[in-house]
Structures are given as structure tokens and as C-alpha cells.
Design a protein around this motif. Sequence first.
Motif, PDB file in Angstrom:
ATOM      1  N   UNK A  64       0.815  -1.218   0.000  1.00 10.27           N
ATOM      2  CA  UNK A  64       0.000   0.000   0.000  1.00 10.27           C
ATOM      3  C   UNK A  64       0.846   1.265   0.000  1.00 10.27           C
ATOM      4  N   UNK A  65       0.358   2.271  -0.704  1.00  8.42           N
ATOM      5  CA  UNK A  65       0.964   3.599  -0.710  1.00  8.42           C
ATOM      6  C   UNK A  65      -0.108   4.572  -0.232  1.00  8.42           C
ATOM      7  N   UNK A  66       0.039   5.073   0.991  1.00 10.35           N
ATOM      8  CA  UNK A  66      -0.978   5.932   1.593  1.00 10.35           C
ATOM      9  C   UNK A  66      -0.868   7.350   1.045  1.00 10.35           C
ATOM     10  N   UNK A  67      -2.019   7.909   0.686  1.00 12.25           N
ATOM     11  CA  UNK A  67      -2.108   9.309   0.293  1.00 12.25           C
ATOM     12  C   UNK A  67      -3.065   9.995   1.261  1.00 12.25           C
ATOM     13  N   UNK A  68      -2.540  10.878   2.091  1.00  8.43           N
ATOM     14  CA  UNK A  68      -3.367  11.556   3.072  1.00  8.43           C
ATOM     15  C   UNK A  68      -2.585  12.661   3.740  1.00  8.43           C
ATOM     16  N   UNK A  69      -3.204  13.319   4.697  1.00 10.95           N
ATOM     17  CA  UNK A  69      -2.545  14.388   5.441  1.00 10.95           C
ATOM     18  C   UNK A  69      -2.612  14.094   6.927  1.00 10.95           C
ATOM     19  N   UNK A  70      -1.592  14.565   7.641  1.00 16.22           N
ATOM     20  CA  UNK A  70      -1.515  14.386   9.087  1.00 16.22           C
ATOM     21  C   UNK A  70      -0.917  15.652   9.691  1.00 16.22           C
ATOM     22  N   UNK A  71      -0.933  15.698  11.016  1.00 12.25           N
ATOM     23  CA  UNK A  71      -0.505  16.915  11.696  1.00 12.25           C
ATOM     24  C   UNK A  71       0.782  16.765  12.478  1.00 12.25           C
ATOM     25  N   UNK A  72       1.033  17.741  13.320  1.00  9.91           N
ATOM     26  CA  UNK A  72       2.275  17.849  14.082  1.00  9.91           C
ATOM     27  C   UNK A  72       2.497  16.693  15.045  1.00  9.91           C
ATOM     28  N   UNK A  73       1.441  15.982  15.390  1.00 16.15           N
ATOM     29  CA  UNK A  73       1.513  14.897  16.363  1.00 16.15           C
ATOM     30  C   UNK A  73       1.600  13.521  15.702  1.00 16.15           C
ATOM     31  N   UNK A  74       1.970  13.467  14.429  1.00 20.29           N
ATOM     32  CA  UNK A  74       1.904  12.217  13.675  1.00 20.29           C
ATOM     33  C   UNK A  74       3.088  11.287  13.953  1.00 20.29           C
ATOM     34  N   UNK A  75       4.092  11.737  14.683  1.00 16.81           N
ATOM     35  CA  UNK A  75       5.312  10.960  14.889  1.00 16.81           C
ATOM     36  C   UNK A  75       5.094   9.505  15.277  1.00 16.81           C
ATOM     37  N   UNK A  76       4.332   9.203  16.330  1.00 21.06           N
ATOM     38  CA  UNK A  76       4.127   7.797  16.713  1.00 21.06           C
ATOM     39  C   UNK A  76       3.448   6.967  15.620  1.00 21.06           C
TER      40      UNK A  76
END
Length: 314
Positions: A64-76
Motif C-alpha cells: 500500500x501507498x498511503x495518500x493523506x494528510x496528518x498533523x504535528x503529532x503524527x510521529x508515533x
Amino acid sequence: MPTIVCGSLAYDTIMVFQDRFKAHILPDQVHMLNVSFTVPEMRKDFGGCAGNIAYNLKLLGGEPLIVGTAGQDFGPYAEHLHALGIETSHIRILPEQYTAQAFITTDLDDNQITAFHPGAMFSSQENRLSGRVPAGTRWGIVAPDGLAAMVQHLQDLVEAGVQTIFDPGQGLPLFDSDTLRTLVEKADYLTVNSYECQLILQRTGWDLDTLRGKLKALVVTAGEEGSTIHTQGEHIAIPAAKARQVVDPTGCGDAYRAGLLYGLEHGWDWPTCGRVASLMGAYKIESAGTQNHHFDLRDFRARYRDSFGSDLPG
């Protein structure tokens, strides 16, 4: 080759209230509600439709190749995906926002109170796919996300010549009738549950024959009753795989869609694709959370044989 998975990425915080909401909410005072619940049980899960589909597809051996957006807390979450070997190069981080988050409190009657913060999800349309689809990509899915993102990503995949599944899911209330008709007509395949199918028919004004005539296949799931795959020439009934235990149905639809994608990528026929998808849903329902179930392919093949009386191809 990769399978493109467009959709939401989210954290799910699940809390269990060891009582019943009805014992603490006065019906004649709901206009001035002010309550606080102590929740001794809590867990935080990785979720979102794109993340869930990608997780299940990777379990099967897909790419899978994910296409999406995440924020500043996405590290974990990013570390979780990297540990699984899931490609994250097409996830865009928006540092001024938080990753989408659902806060769900469940009582002893399985009633739920949910607060959802969309965060970076509502900017997913900024993460364009145009010109970024890897060469050789054949399959993709547009799963629930922000409205503009679903419109944009479906258009990008169609222009790239990628066979695309449209999975509007809980995003259906966002669509007006014209937009919904346009997206269905652009997609190659549509996956919905039985309620969502009826909602689409009502919203578009089409009957079932008209809807499936606009698609290469319409896949309609019905929980423990199995699913039906409507092609332009057949109505294929797919039995539900028997679960060993029923723990948590959340995410079963995403697991089912991963099974479909895996089968289609391998060129299997619809009865086989549907059964793989059904078995993925059974694995998921046996575990709490959307990305906490595990299996190896030897176990999957053996259970497929036990469930359906035939061997998985390959």
C-alpha cells in the motif's frame, strides 16, 4: 507494484465508562447538560480509513501507498507505519494542525458519545496525486476523507489511468446529489454497505440497475449476512466467514476493502476476491481496535480453506 490508498489518517482514543449514561443524564435537563464521566479504561489506537486499509493490505503481503494528510503529532503513527514497512512518502504533514482524532466514550450498554476533530484531514485536497502516481500502478481506492480530497484524488487517479474503487462510507453526508453522481460515474468500482447503498440510490435518484450499470462492479456488504458483488452480468453472493469471537466490529469494512484490493491486484475472480475480503473482516472483528489483529499467510490460507472449502490461488 504499489496500491494507492487515499483516505483519512486518525488517532482513535477509546474510553470505557463503567456505568450507563442514562443513569447520569436527566432527560428533562438535556438543554443544560453538564456531565463528567470517570473512565478508568482507555486505549489510543491508530486509525483512519487509509491507515486501516493499508494495515490490512500489508498483512496480506500487499504494497500500500498511503495518500493523506496528518498533523504535528503524527510521529508515533509514522513510526508504526515504518515498522510495518508501509510507504509514507505520499503522506503530507501539516505542522500547524493536528492529525484527525476521534474521542469515543462507551458505556456498559454499548452506547457511545463521540467527539471528532478533523484536523489535517480537511486539508487533504492539498496533497495532490497528479504527476506523482508511480509507474506501473494499477489499482487504487478513494476512501472516506475530506470532501474536496475525495473529489480531487478520484480525479487524479482516473487521469493517471488507475483502476479505482470509490468508497464514500461515512463521508456520504458530505456529498450533494450532483457531486455524488459525478464521482460514481468516474469510478470503476463502488464499495458500500447495504444502508449506504440505499442512501446513494435515494441521493442520486437512480435505481439499483442504473447504479450498477454505471460501474464495472458494485460491492454491497451486509455484515454477518455476507456481501453481494454486482457486476454487469452477475450477482455474486459472498458468504460471511465465521469469526472465532466477536470483539469489535470497528474497521471491518476497511479490512474487507483491503481484501478486495489484494485479490484484484492478483487478478483473481470476483468470488475469490469477495471471500478473501470476507475473511479479512472476520480476522478484524476478533480483535479490539482497527490495527491490532495479526496473522501469517500460512494461517490465512488454511483458514480460507476451512471457511470456504477450497484453496486460495497461488
